[in-house]
Enzyme design. Structure first.
Site, PDB file in Angstrom:
ATOM      1  N   GLU A 121      60.801  89.777  19.723  1.00  0.00           N
ATOM      2  CA  GLU A 121      60.521  91.189  19.398  1.00  0.00           C
ATOM      3  C   GLU A 121      60.479  91.408  17.885  1.00  0.00           C
ATOM      4  O   GLU A 121      59.698  92.224  17.381  1.00  0.00           O
ATOM      5  CB  GLU A 121      61.601  92.077  20.035  1.00  0.00           C
ATOM      6  CG  GLU A 121      61.338  93.553  19.933  1.00  0.00           C
ATOM      7  CD  GLU A 121      60.051  93.986  20.630  1.00  0.00           C
ATOM      8  OE1 GLU A 121      59.982  93.927  21.859  1.00  0.00           O
ATOM      9  OE2 GLU A 121      59.095  94.382  19.931  1.00  0.00           O
TER      10      GLU A 121
ATOM     11  N   VAL B 175      67.142  87.779   6.661  1.00  0.00           N
ATOM     12  CA  VAL B 175      67.347  88.180   8.058  1.00  0.00           C
ATOM     13  C   VAL B 175      68.532  87.426   8.672  1.00  0.00           C
ATOM     14  O   VAL B 175      69.372  88.025   9.351  1.00  0.00           O
ATOM     15  CB  VAL B 175      66.062  87.950   8.890  1.00  0.00           C
ATOM     16  CG1 VAL B 175      66.262  88.428  10.329  1.00  0.00           C
ATOM     17  CG2 VAL B 175      64.867  88.670   8.261  1.00  0.00           C
TER      18      VAL B 175
ATOM     19  N   LYS C 272      50.452  89.139  13.671  1.00  0.00           N
ATOM     20  CA  LYS C 272      51.119  90.120  14.546  1.00  0.00           C
ATOM     21  C   LYS C 272      50.139  90.693  15.570  1.00  0.00           C
ATOM     22  O   LYS C 272      50.479  90.881  16.737  1.00  0.00           O
ATOM     23  CB  LYS C 272      51.743  91.228  13.699  1.00  0.00           C
ATOM     24  CG  LYS C 272      52.955  90.743  12.905  1.00  0.00           C
ATOM     25  CD  LYS C 272      53.357  91.701  11.812  1.00  0.00           C
ATOM     26  CE  LYS C 272      54.605  91.228  11.074  1.00  0.00           C
ATOM     27  NZ  LYS C 272      54.874  91.955   9.832  1.00  0.00           N
TER      28      LYS C 272
HETATM   29  N1  HSE Z   1      56.473  90.183   5.315  1.00  0.00           N
HETATM   30  C1  HSE Z   1      56.596  90.922   6.520  1.00  0.00           C
HETATM   31  C2  HSE Z   1      56.178  92.361   6.251  1.00  0.00           C
HETATM   32  C3  HSE Z   1      58.015  90.876   7.019  1.00  0.00           C
HETATM   33  O1  HSE Z   1      56.107  92.724   5.081  1.00  0.00           O
HETATM   34  O2  HSE Z   1      55.900  93.097   7.194  1.00  0.00           O
HETATM   35  C4  HSE Z   1      58.214  91.481   8.373  1.00  0.00           C
HETATM   36  O3  HSE Z   1      57.455  90.825   9.360  1.00  0.00           O
END
Ligand code: HSE
Length: 419
Positions: free
Chosen positions: A126, A20, A202
């Site tokens: 985000e 990233v 998340k």
């Molecule tokens: N490892 C995470 C996924 C990366 O596969 O969604 C993105 O948050």
């Protein structure tokens, strides 16, 4: 040095130059209109070859944190403990912070909210949920608490990629996982993906922005795809289902929220069915708009960098999360008082006691594998000793919530009869 004083010019100190970080570096070079430039990048492994000028890099975090000309710290490392130090120090130095670190944010959300308030600086993330899908800002800005009936989503790209490769391309679990790692979708420790930890991190963040709930990820019922069995795939095929790993939060009739991360069978007409590979999909249910579906790439360098870029852009007008659902009105509460329709498969007969179920609807067994389907009280899942065993897989049936109030009450009354 505040961002306003700098007339919205962003001087960035970047932590991490992985998939990233490097994508962000490239994208920023191609986005001169943003007026954002990376002054220094802090890395852990100086011996690695990098495709950027050598003098851009340092291994000393303090070079970035104590540089008063750097007004934004972008944190893109995978070590949540080191990230905690970096983010809290940066906020206390009154630098704006952008982070993609879901583990850090979910694990310290209350404290990080307090730090932002105390030092009066923005902290945006985000990219931490569903990468390219702007779900946090939508929940924060658009949906009023009263109207938001539920969120459910495929929020982990790696597990969705693995499930797609297994179901559509007949690959083995191990090969599919290796490919997800190779593509840069998986966490450095891929057990975080496959065991549902990344998804529950998340979900924890989404709960704060959707409902004002501050929860600890470890307190939310979750699992991943690690225990799925080939017999589950056969069952899915027979019924015309697919298996997806879903993070869900649903408002019940009493206003409380049921939240969890579990695999679920989805039917042919489900939006989730078309979410394949590393894509994510989120359905938001609201009273007036009914259902809205958000779809986009949920993992990978450029999709994640696009969300970081969007946060950087938002910093130019000093955007910050208000945590509206926390600040105004009463935050919602989580509840375990809900019934779910589930499928459970396991190796040995009598491995699972019938009394775990309120009602058994289907039962099948042969010498290789057994399965039952039926209604279970959610509180049973708080005890993970029976359904998270290595040879046991629990999958929600489609339309898993038993929402009929009279049926729920009847099940509660009948509960004693099963014990
Ligand atoms: N490892 C995470 C996924 C990366 O596969 O969604 C993105 O948050």
């Amino acid at each position: 040095m505040s961002i306003q004083n700098q007339q919205k010019k962003l001087t960035i100190g970047l932590f991490g130059f992985g998939v990233v970080g490097e994508s962000l570096y490239r994208v920023l070079q191609e986005t001169p209109t943003l007026q954002a430039s990376i002054k220094k990048v802090c890395i852990k492994h100086p011996e690695k070859k990098r495709s950027a000028p050598e003098n851009l890099f340092t291994t000393d975090p303090e070079v970035l944190l104590s540089d008063s000309s750097i007004n934004v710290i972008v944190e893109l490392i995978d070590d949540a403990d080191a990230a905690y130090y970096i983010v809290s120090k940066a906020l206390s130095e009154r630098k704006a912070v952008v982070s993609a670190n879901k583990k850090l944010i979910a694990g310290h959300l209350e404290e990080l909210i307090a730090l932002q308030k105390h030092f009066d600086v923005p902290f945006l993330y985000e990219s931490a949920c569903c990468a390219s899908i702007p779900v946090i800002r939508n929940l924060e800005e658009y949906y009023d608490n009263d109207l938001l009936q539920g969120i459910s989503g495929i929020v982990n790209g790696s597990t969705n990629y693995i499930l797609t490769k297994i179901f559509d391309e007949g690959k083995s679990y191990d090969d599919a996982l290796l490919q997800a790692q190779y593509e840069g979708f998986a966490e450095s420790d891929p057990s975080l993906d496959v065991e549902g930890v990344d998804a529950v991190n998340k979900l924890t963040i989404l709960l704060a922005h959707a409902y004002g709930i501050l929860a600890f990820p470890s307190d939310i019922v979750h699992t991943g795809i690690q225990n799925l069995h080939s017999a589950d795939a056969v069952y899915a095929k027979e019924k015309g289902y697919q298996i997806k790993l879903l993070a869900q939060a649903k408002k019940l009739v009493d206003g409380r929220i049921s939240a969890f991360v579990l695999p679920q069978f989805v039917k042919g007409d489900s939006q989730f069915r078309n979410v394949q590979n590393e894509y994510n999909g989120v359905t938001i249910e609201s009273s007036l708009a009914d259902r809205q579906f958000f779809y986009g790439k949920g993992a990978g360098g450029y999709p994640t960098a696009s969300a970081v870029l969007s946060d950087l852009s938002a910093l130019r007008y000093d955007y910050r999360y208000e945590y509206k659902k926390l600040r105004y009105g009463l935050p919602a509460e989580l509840t375990d008082e809900v019934y779910l329709r589930v499928y459970l498969s396991f190796d040995k007969l009598f491995q699972v006691q019938n009394e775990r179920f309120e009602r058994i609807e289907e039962w099948s067994s042969n010498e290789r594998r057994c399965h039952v389907t039926g209604v279970i009280k959610f509180a049973q899942l708080l005890d993970t000793s029976w359904w998270k065993k290595p040879n046991t897989s629990l999958i929600l049936l489609p339309d898993a919530f038993v929402t009929d109030v009279t049926e729920t009450a009847r099940l509660a009354e009948e509960e004693l009869a099963f014990v």
